[in-house]
Design a protein around this motif. Sequence first.
Motif: not given
Length: 92
Positions: A23-26, A34-36, A69-70
């Motif tokens: 999701v963060a990579r998208a 930095r978005l995690t 982890v999720y």
Amino acid sequence: MEAVILDVLGKLAPGKSASSEEVARAADNENWRRLTGHVRNTARGLARQGRIVITRHGKPADPEKFKGVYRLRLPMEGDQLAAPQAVDAPDA
């Protein structure tokens, strides 16, 4: 971030999940790390609303208490979400 999460999950086959990294990579392929935290917080809100399911070890997790982890997925029929317990109402 809500739109990104829902977009990523909407492109998956039913029952499939995505990691927070996906999701963060998208959202930003170069600065995804930095978005995690933002993904996690936004996912909690969406899970509270019943719009997504947070899973740990393939099972729905309580959005208020999960650690580590999720993965994220859209709700499926028959899901019993691990939401905080409500006070039992008296039988009518």
